[in-house]
Scaffold this motif. Sequence first.
Motif, PDB file in Angstrom:
ATOM      1  N   PHE A  20       9.036  49.162 -25.606  1.00  0.00           N
ATOM      2  CA  PHE A  20       9.084  48.066 -24.509  1.00  0.00           C
ATOM      3  C   PHE A  20       8.709  48.566 -23.390  1.00  0.00           C
ATOM      4  O   PHE A  20       9.332  49.600 -22.972  1.00  0.00           O
ATOM      5  CB  PHE A  20      10.383  47.139 -24.609  1.00  0.00           C
ATOM      6  CG  PHE A  20      10.268  46.180 -25.877  1.00  0.00           C
ATOM      7  CD1 PHE A  20      10.038  44.917 -25.940  1.00  0.00           C
ATOM      8  CD2 PHE A  20      11.129  46.723 -26.824  1.00  0.00           C
ATOM      9  CE1 PHE A  20      10.061  44.273 -26.866  1.00  0.00           C
ATOM     10  CE2 PHE A  20      11.357  45.921 -28.064  1.00  0.00           C
ATOM     11  CZ  PHE A  20      10.930  44.637 -28.216  1.00  0.00           C
ATOM     12  N   ASP A  21       7.755  47.957 -22.683  1.00  0.00           N
ATOM     13  CA  ASP A  21       7.411  48.581 -21.291  1.00  0.00           C
ATOM     14  C   ASP A  21       8.397  47.783 -20.287  1.00  0.00           C
ATOM     15  O   ASP A  21       8.317  46.568 -20.206  1.00  0.00           O
ATOM     16  CB  ASP A  21       5.853  48.299 -20.899  1.00  0.00           C
ATOM     17  CG  ASP A  21       4.993  49.254 -21.629  1.00  0.00           C
ATOM     18  OD1 ASP A  21       5.698  50.131 -22.318  1.00  0.00           O
ATOM     19  OD2 ASP A  21       3.703  48.745 -21.579  1.00  0.00           O
ATOM     20  N   TYR A  22       8.983  48.597 -19.368  1.00  0.00           N
ATOM     21  CA  TYR A  22       9.743  48.220 -18.309  1.00  0.00           C
ATOM     22  C   TYR A  22       9.155  48.880 -16.863  1.00  0.00           C
ATOM     23  O   TYR A  22       9.005  50.010 -17.108  1.00  0.00           O
ATOM     24  CB  TYR A  22      11.286  48.396 -18.436  1.00  0.00           C
ATOM     25  CG  TYR A  22      11.765  47.408 -19.368  1.00  0.00           C
ATOM     26  CD1 TYR A  22      12.579  46.304 -18.841  1.00  0.00           C
ATOM     27  CD2 TYR A  22      11.993  47.763 -20.784  1.00  0.00           C
ATOM     28  CE1 TYR A  22      13.161  45.219 -19.869  1.00  0.00           C
ATOM     29  CE2 TYR A  22      12.325  46.892 -21.607  1.00  0.00           C
ATOM     30  CZ  TYR A  22      13.135  45.767 -21.125  1.00  0.00           C
ATOM     31  OH  TYR A  22      13.856  44.795 -21.943  1.00  0.00           O
ATOM     32  N   ALA A  23       9.295  47.979 -15.954  1.00  0.00           N
ATOM     33  CA  ALA A  23       9.002  48.632 -14.398  1.00  0.00           C
ATOM     34  C   ALA A  23       9.989  49.336 -14.077  1.00  0.00           C
ATOM     35  O   ALA A  23      11.130  49.084 -14.148  1.00  0.00           O
ATOM     36  CB  ALA A  23       8.484  47.553 -13.602  1.00  0.00           C
ATOM     37  N   VAL A  24       9.799  50.799 -13.374  1.00  0.00           N
ATOM     38  CA  VAL A  24      10.846  51.539 -12.787  1.00  0.00           C
ATOM     39  C   VAL A  24      10.834  51.191 -11.400  1.00  0.00           C
ATOM     40  O   VAL A  24       9.915  51.672 -10.709  1.00  0.00           O
ATOM     41  CB  VAL A  24      10.387  52.957 -13.199  1.00  0.00           C
ATOM     42  CG1 VAL A  24      11.480  53.911 -12.637  1.00  0.00           C
ATOM     43  CG2 VAL A  24      10.416  53.208 -14.702  1.00  0.00           C
ATOM     44  N   LEU A  42      17.199  41.927 -21.234  1.00  0.00           N
ATOM     45  CA  LEU A  42      16.546  41.399 -22.526  1.00  0.00           C
ATOM     46  C   LEU A  42      16.264  40.157 -22.349  1.00  0.00           C
ATOM     47  O   LEU A  42      17.268  39.131 -22.343  1.00  0.00           O
ATOM     48  CB  LEU A  42      17.372  41.667 -23.711  1.00  0.00           C
ATOM     49  CG  LEU A  42      16.951  41.653 -25.197  1.00  0.00           C
ATOM     50  CD1 LEU A  42      15.539  42.370 -25.464  1.00  0.00           C
ATOM     51  CD2 LEU A  42      17.828  41.702 -26.372  1.00  0.00           C
ATOM     52  N   ARG A  43      15.140  39.528 -22.315  1.00  0.00           N
ATOM     53  CA  ARG A  43      14.913  38.095 -21.730  1.00  0.00           C
ATOM     54  C   ARG A  43      15.455  37.237 -22.677  1.00  0.00           C
ATOM     55  O   ARG A  43      15.766  36.193 -22.484  1.00  0.00           O
ATOM     56  CB  ARG A  43      13.423  38.160 -21.532  1.00  0.00           C
ATOM     57  CG  ARG A  43      12.978  38.671 -20.110  1.00  0.00           C
ATOM     58  CD  ARG A  43      11.754  38.450 -19.839  1.00  0.00           C
ATOM     59  NE  ARG A  43      11.118  38.775 -18.403  1.00  0.00           N
ATOM     60  CZ  ARG A  43       9.905  39.028 -17.882  1.00  0.00           C
ATOM     61  NH1 ARG A  43       8.983  38.715 -18.883  1.00  0.00           N
ATOM     62  NH2 ARG A  43       9.784  39.258 -16.640  1.00  0.00           N
ATOM     63  N   SER A  44      14.962  37.703 -23.980  1.00  0.00           N
ATOM     64  CA  SER A  44      15.067  36.579 -25.032  1.00  0.00           C
ATOM     65  C   SER A  44      16.495  36.416 -25.269  1.00  0.00           C
ATOM     66  O   SER A  44      17.129  35.241 -25.729  1.00  0.00           O
ATOM     67  CB  SER A  44      14.585  37.124 -26.313  1.00  0.00           C
ATOM     68  OG  SER A  44      15.305  38.475 -26.760  1.00  0.00           O
ATOM     69  N   ARG A  64       1.484  38.838 -15.934  1.00  0.00           N
ATOM     70  CA  ARG A  64       2.749  38.617 -15.897  1.00  0.00           C
ATOM     71  C   ARG A  64       3.605  39.980 -15.455  1.00  0.00           C
ATOM     72  O   ARG A  64       3.511  41.028 -16.184  1.00  0.00           O
ATOM     73  CB  ARG A  64       3.257  38.376 -17.383  1.00  0.00           C
ATOM     74  CG  ARG A  64       4.594  37.964 -17.438  1.00  0.00           C
ATOM     75  CD  ARG A  64       5.089  37.547 -19.095  1.00  0.00           C
ATOM     76  NE  ARG A  64       6.297  37.150 -19.174  1.00  0.00           N
ATOM     77  CZ  ARG A  64       6.742  36.789 -20.141  1.00  0.00           C
ATOM     78  NH1 ARG A  64       6.104  36.973 -21.543  1.00  0.00           N
ATOM     79  NH2 ARG A  64       8.180  36.518 -20.356  1.00  0.00           N
ATOM     80  N   PRO A  65       4.621  39.783 -14.302  1.00  0.00           N
ATOM     81  CA  PRO A  65       5.291  40.971 -14.015  1.00  0.00           C
ATOM     82  C   PRO A  65       6.192  41.467 -15.148  1.00  0.00           C
ATOM     83  O   PRO A  65       6.876  40.678 -15.668  1.00  0.00           O
ATOM     84  CB  PRO A  65       6.111  40.463 -12.937  1.00  0.00           C
ATOM     85  CG  PRO A  65       6.041  39.003 -12.967  1.00  0.00           C
ATOM     86  CD  PRO A  65       4.657  38.580 -13.780  1.00  0.00           C
ATOM     87  N   LEU A  66       6.417  42.709 -14.966  1.00  0.00           N
ATOM     88  CA  LEU A  66       7.356  43.507 -16.288  1.00  0.00           C
ATOM     89  C   LEU A  66       8.859  43.414 -15.829  1.00  0.00           C
ATOM     90  O   LEU A  66       8.901  43.312 -14.407  1.00  0.00           O
ATOM     91  CB  LEU A  66       6.824  45.014 -16.447  1.00  0.00           C
ATOM     92  CG  LEU A  66       5.773  45.206 -17.014  1.00  0.00           C
ATOM     93  CD1 LEU A  66       5.340  46.761 -16.840  1.00  0.00           C
ATOM     94  CD2 LEU A  66       5.627  44.621 -18.487  1.00  0.00           C
ATOM     95  N   SER A  67       9.638  43.134 -16.559  1.00  0.00           N
ATOM     96  CA  SER A  67      11.077  43.210 -16.246  1.00  0.00           C
ATOM     97  C   SER A  67      11.437  44.851 -15.751  1.00  0.00           C
ATOM     98  O   SER A  67      10.630  45.733 -16.205  1.00  0.00           O
ATOM     99  CB  SER A  67      11.895  42.951 -17.520  1.00  0.00           C
ATOM    100  OG  SER A  67      11.772  41.709 -17.657  1.00  0.00           O
TER     101      SER A  67
END
Length: 649
Positions: A20-24, A42-44, A64-67
């Motif tokens: 999964f891609d997450y912004a750093v 974990l959004r879900s 859509r912005p990444l978490s």
Amino acid sequence: MVAVARILLDSPLPQLDRLFDYAVPGALDADAQPGVRVKVPLRSAGRMIEGWVIERAEVEPGGRPLSEVASVVSPVPVLPASLYALARRVADRAAGSASDILRLAVPKRMVRAEKAWLAADPPGTPQVDPDAVTRAHELASPYPGLADAVLSGERVAIDAPPHPTPGALRGAWADLLASLAALVLDSGRSALLVVPDHRDQTQLLDALTTLLPGEAVVRDDARRSGPERYATYLRMLSPTPCIVVGNRSTVYAPAHDVGAVFVWDDGDTLLAEPLSPGVHARDAALVRQEEEHSALVFAGHTRTTDVERLVQLGWVREIPASRRVSPRVVLSATHEAEYRGARVPSAAFGAAREALQHGPVLVQVARPGYSPVLVCAECRTPARCRHCSGPLRARRPGATPDCGWCGRSAPNWTCANCAGTRFRMASSGSERTADELGRAFPGIRVIVADGDHPVASVDGRPALVIATRGAEPAAEGGYRAVILLDGDKMLMAEQLRIGESCLRWWSNAAALAAPGSAVHLVGVTGPVARALATWTHAAYARAELADRAPLLMPPTVRVAAVEGAAASVDRALAELRETVPDLAPLSVLGPVPTDDGARALVRVDYAHGRAVAEQLRASVVADAVRGRRRGPGPRTTLRVRLDVPELDL
């Protein structure tokens, strides 16, 4: 451009088994590097979850912005790229999740142990003494070409020397494997020694201390405390070679530049991982060897059908000893003038009496306890617990029997068949055998070794050692005689590999005998007994493979067990037939009803193994997603396990 970390979540959910891609965030950019543990939302689920950073990348901003990565658990990279690649391949082969493999391989973080490790000086490169190298070559010399094969990265199978090391409480097999590991370390590479249990590990560590300095050897097993395991793991991550000795999870050890993996006694069930996805250490070692091009050595007193299949295919090379050594095995049976029900024939009894004048005698039995099986004295119906229908057992003479399942006592038992109220002991466990032989040999020490009475070793004084299979202690100088009882009862188990297992149990016990001492196998005839008497284990494994091939029995084919709700199992089988249309019509057995749904077995040749694993994994993911959409509440998730050893519906 946005800095992105591709993260593998530490979750058992099959639908999350991907990156999964997450912004750093800028504040974590320096620490959130590949291999470190992080916490991410974990959004879900609306919660935080741990994971490992696998990759870093720069991507264009999307719609859509990444978490964002929430925090870095530790800046220490504990997951090298090679370990993730191995976990991914092993999981894909077994239709499982990479995070399940990593959960076995990477211990939990221990803060104090980590700080102590970071503050300490890095380990130096171990130096092998030239005399130790010479000694190692001498120990490996009975197997011509073995040392060169290991150093050149080959896959080999060897039959270990079946006798103890003179003057030590270890088998000669431990000296052989230790010498090969020392040669690998001397070449500047690491070695992994994978053994079933702590007793094998102790013997190997003892053998290694005679060749190598202590800092060169790393002990890795689940019996150590959390901080010790984590400190050991950090030592293996150091860029210096070492020798790692441990149990089944050691096959994943991230030691520096692994040059060889040694698997001892791969037929032992302790090397089969019970946790999902249930990958045997032998299969994981094969994947690792193919991934890293290291040497792979299968060693044991017997040859499993799994390894023999690889030898027949030419994938593994057999290296025999220049001089064949085997124990002196005697097939003992009762004579015409003897009572047919006698457990110990006169020949074995006489051998034990003579051997007890010089040292200890080993007697192997099938079960622990006093009398593990009770029957009605009138009609011989097995005695069962009135609460759970479990088997009743007697712990000592005259005691009230209790249940082997629920533990309840049965003071007023009556037979369900004839209403009888008297028991009869239908079997003899280790304690009853010790009682009987103790009376037959008055004045002799009697030692019981089983699960309730673990004994690691015995001295060289005369003694009767009554041990269950697999619990036999090592004896100083070896046993002066070995008597193998209850062999006919062991062979009666309804298991595909029972002959193979019995041969391994008996051979491991026979290897504890002093050179020239007699090994008596009581009351057994047929192919298994002949294989033990002639010490031709590879030939027995070849015969087993020939018998199983026309019947599509493992390991001539791979077998997958599919379990879950009946509708889910039916759907998975239908999708499998559609995706892999050239499966044989008789490849699928079942499904049959179970307590929580249905179960089916899929038999598939190795050429189709990858396609079947991928499709079954896809069915598991689809079923998990489908169940989540149904909302909260009890639901049965589809479960798949590949390479099951038995066809048991």
